[in-house]
Design an enzyme around this catalytic site. Structure first.
Site, PDB file in Angstrom:
ATOM      1  N   ARG A 210       0.554  -1.281  -0.124  1.00 30.97           N
ATOM      2  CA  ARG A 210       0.231   0.214   0.133  1.00 30.97           C
ATOM      3  C   ARG A 210       0.867   1.499   0.022  1.00 30.97           C
ATOM      4  O   ARG A 210       1.943   1.430   0.656  1.00 30.97           O
ATOM      5  CB  ARG A 210      -0.995  -0.064   1.339  1.00 30.97           C
TER       6      ARG A 210
ATOM      7  N   ARG B 257      -2.571  -8.320  13.187  1.00 31.23           N
ATOM      8  CA  ARG B 257      -3.755  -7.834  13.039  1.00 31.23           C
ATOM      9  C   ARG B 257      -4.648  -9.160  12.784  1.00 31.23           C
ATOM     10  O   ARG B 257      -5.615  -9.150  13.102  1.00 31.23           O
ATOM     11  CB  ARG B 257      -3.842  -6.930  11.818  1.00 31.23           C
TER      12      ARG B 257
END
Ligand code: ZN
Length: 176
Positions: free
Chosen positions: A118, A164
């Protein structure tokens, strides 16, 4: 109408939330954004976020409650990143009426590439991905629109992604 997303990291919650908000005039509340904003004045919180560590429910719920209280109650909300565990889901019962839950599925590999590759442009807000071919900028690390240098969020690392995902599987997925 209020909308809640249950989805693994990088499933596209933020993107879908924006689309829903534009189409139905809802208000987007991202607990990630609320936390990053709060972390500007809180070094301990900054470190925890950067490492993808567990953030206390009480901190997240206080931030969210403050945000919801500050909003005109006639506006429908789209929650992005909340609830993430059973405790938060139970608290939400009292905070919001009329909820729709949307589940987004994504493969682990695609989610990993979305996070690790990203990139975004600080000048014009455009987003890219250095790993996913169709989202690569034409010139490495340069914005197609405004030619600024692209930047990576400091918490978009393999270590953080793994944390996560582990958290999602253990605590969020059971909400389904
Ligand atoms: Zn740009």
């Amino acid at each position: 109408m209020n909308v809640i997303f249950i989805a693994p990291p990088a499933a596209g919650k933020g993107t879908q939330a924006k689309i829903l908000c534009e189409k139905y005039g809802l208000l987007h509340i991202s607990t990630g954004d609320l936390l990053r904003r709060a972390a500007k004045d809180d070094l301990g919180l900054q470190k925890k976020l950067a490492r993808g560590e567990f953030i206390d429910d009480s901190i997240i719920m206080e931030l969210l409650k403050k945000e919801i209280d500050s909003i005109n109650s006639n506006v429908g909300l789209v929650l992005d990143g909340f609830p993430r565990n059973m405790n938060q889901a139970i608290a939400l019962e009292d905070m919001l009426q009329d909820k729709i839950v949307i589940y987004i599925e994504v493969s682990e590999n695609l989610a990993r590439n979305r996070i690790l590759g990203r990139l975004h442009c600080k000048e014009c807000g455009a987003t890219y991905n250095s790993i996913i071919l169709e989202n690569q900028p034409k010139i490495v690390n340069v914005c197609d629109n405004c030619h600024s240098t692209l930047i990576k969020r400091s918490d978009d690392t393999e270590f953080t992604f793994n944390n996560r995902l582990k958290f999602y599987t253990e605590y969020t997925e059971p909400l389904l």
